[in-house]
Design a protein around this motif. Structure first.
Motif, PDB file in Angstrom:
ATOM      1  N   LEU A   1       1.032  -1.135  -0.012  1.00 40.84           N
ATOM      2  CA  LEU A   1      -0.078   0.074   0.022  1.00 40.84           C
ATOM      3  C   LEU A   1       0.794   1.257   0.029  1.00 40.84           C
ATOM      4  O   LEU A   1       1.832   1.339   0.622  1.00 40.84           O
ATOM      5  N   THR A   2       0.398   2.267  -0.760  1.00 47.58           N
ATOM      6  CA  THR A   2       1.238   3.360  -0.816  1.00 47.58           C
ATOM      7  C   THR A   2       0.305   4.669  -0.767  1.00 47.58           C
ATOM      8  O   THR A   2      -0.836   4.451  -1.006  1.00 47.58           O
ATOM      9  N   ASN A   3       0.882   5.839  -0.298  1.00 44.63           N
ATOM     10  CA  ASN A   3       0.051   6.990  -0.183  1.00 44.63           C
ATOM     11  C   ASN A   3       0.761   7.943  -0.949  1.00 44.63           C
ATOM     12  O   ASN A   3       1.755   8.066  -1.374  1.00 44.63           O
ATOM     13  N   SER A   4       0.050   9.367  -0.792  1.00 46.91           N
ATOM     14  CA  SER A   4       0.565  10.745  -1.778  1.00 46.91           C
ATOM     15  C   SER A   4       1.881  10.941  -1.296  1.00 46.91           C
ATOM     16  O   SER A   4       2.404  11.755  -2.007  1.00 46.91           O
ATOM     17  N   ARG A   5       2.279  10.742   0.063  1.00 47.89           N
ATOM     18  CA  ARG A   5       3.819  10.993   0.448  1.00 47.89           C
ATOM     19  C   ARG A   5       4.838  10.365   0.013  1.00 47.89           C
ATOM     20  O   ARG A   5       5.996  10.475   0.211  1.00 47.89           O
ATOM     21  N   GLY A   6       4.415   9.030  -0.534  1.00 43.61           N
ATOM     22  CA  GLY A   6       5.475   8.013  -0.908  1.00 43.61           C
ATOM     23  C   GLY A   6       5.887   7.038   0.137  1.00 43.61           C
ATOM     24  O   GLY A   6       6.810   6.254   0.110  1.00 43.61           O
TER      25      GLY A   6
ATOM     26  N   ASP B   1      -8.222   0.454  -3.845  1.00 36.84           N
ATOM     27  CA  ASP B   1      -6.986   0.754  -3.213  1.00 36.84           C
ATOM     28  C   ASP B   1      -7.374   2.185  -2.731  1.00 36.84           C
ATOM     29  O   ASP B   1      -8.069   2.753  -3.198  1.00 36.84           O
ATOM     30  N   PRO B   2      -6.558   2.668  -1.870  1.00 33.57           N
ATOM     31  CA  PRO B   2      -5.112   2.098  -1.237  1.00 33.57           C
ATOM     32  C   PRO B   2      -5.856   1.364  -0.049  1.00 33.57           C
ATOM     33  O   PRO B   2      -5.324   1.540   1.249  1.00 33.57           O
ATOM     34  N   SER B   3      -6.375   0.266  -0.024  1.00 37.53           N
ATOM     35  CA  SER B   3      -6.589  -0.624   1.226  1.00 37.53           C
ATOM     36  C   SER B   3      -6.437  -2.197   0.779  1.00 37.53           C
ATOM     37  O   SER B   3      -6.381  -2.519  -0.369  1.00 37.53           O
ATOM     38  N   LEU B   4      -6.511  -2.971   1.938  1.00 37.07           N
ATOM     39  CA  LEU B   4      -6.248  -4.333   1.478  1.00 37.07           C
ATOM     40  C   LEU B   4      -7.342  -5.158   2.470  1.00 37.07           C
ATOM     41  O   LEU B   4      -7.287  -4.723   3.627  1.00 37.07           O
ATOM     42  N   THR B   5      -7.996  -5.973   2.019  1.00 38.25           N
ATOM     43  CA  THR B   5      -9.141  -6.846   3.063  1.00 38.25           C
ATOM     44  C   THR B   5      -8.716  -8.073   2.897  1.00 38.25           C
ATOM     45  O   THR B   5      -8.563  -8.777   1.841  1.00 38.25           O
ATOM     46  N   LEU B   6      -8.223  -8.822   4.089  1.00 34.80           N
ATOM     47  CA  LEU B   6      -7.892 -10.147   4.136  1.00 34.80           C
ATOM     48  C   LEU B   6      -9.040 -10.836   4.845  1.00 34.80           C
ATOM     49  O   LEU B   6      -9.650 -10.301   5.739  1.00 34.80           O
TER      50      LEU B   6
ATOM     51  N   SER C   1      -3.549   6.115   5.121  1.00 33.68           N
ATOM     52  CA  SER C   1      -3.965   7.178   4.879  1.00 33.68           C
ATOM     53  C   SER C   1      -2.804   8.256   4.222  1.00 33.68           C
ATOM     54  O   SER C   1      -1.465   7.868   4.617  1.00 33.68           O
ATOM     55  N   ASP C   2      -3.265   9.312   3.767  1.00 35.14           N
ATOM     56  CA  ASP C   2      -2.295  10.422   3.389  1.00 35.14           C
ATOM     57  C   ASP C   2      -1.520  11.170   4.498  1.00 35.14           C
ATOM     58  O   ASP C   2      -0.380  11.801   4.526  1.00 35.14           O
ATOM     59  N   GLU C   3      -2.054  10.745   5.675  1.00 40.04           N
ATOM     60  CA  GLU C   3      -1.219  11.218   6.937  1.00 40.04           C
ATOM     61  C   GLU C   3      -0.330  10.363   7.604  1.00 40.04           C
ATOM     62  O   GLU C   3      -0.222  10.354   8.871  1.00 40.04           O
ATOM     63  N   ASP C   4       0.027   9.159   6.762  1.00 41.96           N
ATOM     64  CA  ASP C   4       0.659   8.215   7.366  1.00 41.96           C
ATOM     65  C   ASP C   4       0.149   7.413   8.570  1.00 41.96           C
ATOM     66  O   ASP C   4       0.678   7.028   9.455  1.00 41.96           O
ATOM     67  N   GLU C   5      -1.242   7.250   8.296  1.00 40.30           N
ATOM     68  CA  GLU C   5      -1.893   6.395   9.341  1.00 40.30           C
ATOM     69  C   GLU C   5      -2.049   4.976   8.685  1.00 40.30           C
ATOM     70  O   GLU C   5      -2.809   4.892   7.709  1.00 40.30           O
ATOM     71  N   LEU C   6      -1.715   4.123   9.479  1.00 41.08           N
ATOM     72  CA  LEU C   6      -2.087   2.620   9.179  1.00 41.08           C
ATOM     73  C   LEU C   6      -3.308   2.186   9.987  1.00 41.08           C
ATOM     74  O   LEU C   6      -3.159   2.257  11.275  1.00 41.08           O
ATOM     75  N   ILE C   7      -4.370   2.168   9.339  1.00 44.79           N
ATOM     76  CA  ILE C   7      -5.641   1.813   9.955  1.00 44.79           C
ATOM     77  C   ILE C   7      -5.837   0.397   9.713  1.00 44.79           C
ATOM     78  O   ILE C   7      -6.075  -0.141   8.508  1.00 44.79           O
TER      79      ILE C   7
ATOM     80  N   VAL D   1       7.153   2.139   5.730  1.00 43.51           N
ATOM     81  CA  VAL D   1       8.553   2.774   5.296  1.00 43.51           C
ATOM     82  C   VAL D   1       7.685   4.292   5.289  1.00 43.51           C
ATOM     83  O   VAL D   1       6.943   4.666   4.332  1.00 43.51           O
ATOM     84  N   ILE D   2       8.527   5.505   5.910  1.00 44.42           N
ATOM     85  CA  ILE D   2       8.146   6.734   6.026  1.00 44.42           C
ATOM     86  C   ILE D   2       9.407   7.703   5.843  1.00 44.42           C
ATOM     87  O   ILE D   2      10.159   7.387   5.731  1.00 44.42           O
ATOM     88  N   LYS D   3       8.978   9.089   5.428  1.00 40.50           N
ATOM     89  CA  LYS D   3      10.088   9.730   5.426  1.00 40.50           C
ATOM     90  C   LYS D   3      10.357  10.491   6.777  1.00 40.50           C
ATOM     91  O   LYS D   3       9.443  11.159   7.361  1.00 40.50           O
TER      92      LYS D   3
END
Length: 339
Positions: free
Chosen positions: A22-27, A124-129, A153-159, A43-45
């Motif tokens: 999964l990727t977001n707008s921040r990379g 996207d950008p989600s995954l359901t298992l 999320s684009d706020e670097d939240e893994l929900i 992985v975050i900046k």
């Protein structure tokens, strides 16, 4: 198959193991395996604008399946189920029927952490298992179907959103066992600043089993209300392996934990709808050749395991962990990283 879904080439019990990114707008990027719902990288900046991975794991699926790793198994980045932590004597009763489980940690000898989950169609950008645990698995009653959705999320939240239903009364207490380290090159987490908004913690016996007694943190090493370094009061041979009763309403999404590495400036906040958070500083961690060939030693990571109280299936005063037909188990936990 989705563009971000890559086969590992591994087949386990007839099911193919995939890695999904999964990727977001921040990379920022999160990699998840459908084996064990493992979060293998986040992985975050960092403050220097460099990519930094804040979770422990392996570069590929083979590391999670190796004999050496499984011999000293720390549940790196896995989902935990059907039941988190410990149940006293492995026994519980539901609707007058007593059940004897394997006396083991985190759902038995072959829990949800060792299953290949189905990947459901999502946007996207989600995954359901999804995993359906058959009645009798690890001696639990009822066919239990669990869905776990990951969103970045684009706020670097893994929900993480959990959803479960059953066809017979059963015990359910799910969590995720991600190991975090906020330092560029790993190392001991004792210097991190830690805050846990919990006025009370749960007494444990000599086998780490919750007794049902709720104790105030005031005047103890467990007081993180105002924030302090993790290592300020700990026994350096033991660290923390303790359950905290959060100062919020159960089912309300609220803060469970805040951890800051004063050197990198990275902050991890954990929010949850669950009533408790188990704080573990990785006393038993001993992993060779993790990502980038790095070894991981005790106290070089921490876990915030949001859940219902361990052993609460046997403690009627605690929020219940029985799930009945027609009911739905729901839980949301958010891991948010900021600089």
């Amino acid at each position: 198959m989705r563009e971000n879904q890559i086969s590992t080439g591994r087949i386990i019990e007839g099911k193919e193991v995939f890695a999904v990114e999964l990727t977001n707008s921040r990379g920022s990027k999160v990699k998840i395996f459908n084996y064990g719902a493992i979060v293998s990288s986040f992985v975050i900046k960092n403050a220097q604008g460099e990519d930094q991975d804040v979770v422990l794991g392996f570069d590929d699926i083979d590391g999670y399946l190796s004999e050496d790793y499984l011999a000293n198994y720390p549940y790196l980045g896995t989902v935990i189920g059907r039941y988190a932590n410990r149940i006293k004597d492995g026994k519980f009763s539901v609707e007058g029927q007593q059940y004897q489980l394997t006396q083991s940690l985190h759902g038995g000898t072959n829990g949800f952490d060792k299953k290949v989950w189905d990947i459901l169609p999502t946007i996207d950008p989600s995954l359901t298992l999804q995993y359906t645990s058959p009645a009798g698995e690890e001696n639990f009653p009822g066919n239990l179907t669990v869905q776990l959705t990951f969103k970045l999320s684009d706020e670097d939240e893994l929900i993480l959103d959990y959803h479960a239903v059953t066809d017979a009364a059963t015990a359910v207490n799910l969590t995720h066992h991600t190991y975090f380290n906020l330092s560029k090159n790993g190392g001991n987490v004792g210097r991190y600043q830690q805050r846990i908004p919990a006025s009370n913690y749960l007494e444990q016996d000599s086998e780490y089993i919750v007794t049902g007694k709720v104790l105030p943190v005031e005047g103890t090493i467990h007081d993180f209300l105002a924030g302090k370094s993790i290592g300020q009061d700990w026994d350096p041979q033991e660290g923390y392996d303790q359950t905290y009763v959060l100062d919020k309403e159960y089912k309300e999404l609220g803060l469970a934990s805040e951890t800051i590495d004063p050197i990198t400036g990275l902050k991890l906040e954990v929010f949850t709808t669950e009533p408790v958070a188990h704080f573990y500083t990785a006393k038993y961690l001993n992993v060779a050749k993790g990502k980038n060939g790095r070894d991981h030693h005790p106290f070089e990571a921490f876990c915030i395991e949001t859940q219902h109280a361990p052993n609460s299936i046997n403690i009627p005063e605690f929020p219940k962990t029985t799930l009945l037909p027609g009911e739905t188990y729901l839980q949301t936990t958010i891991f948010k990283v900021t600089v």
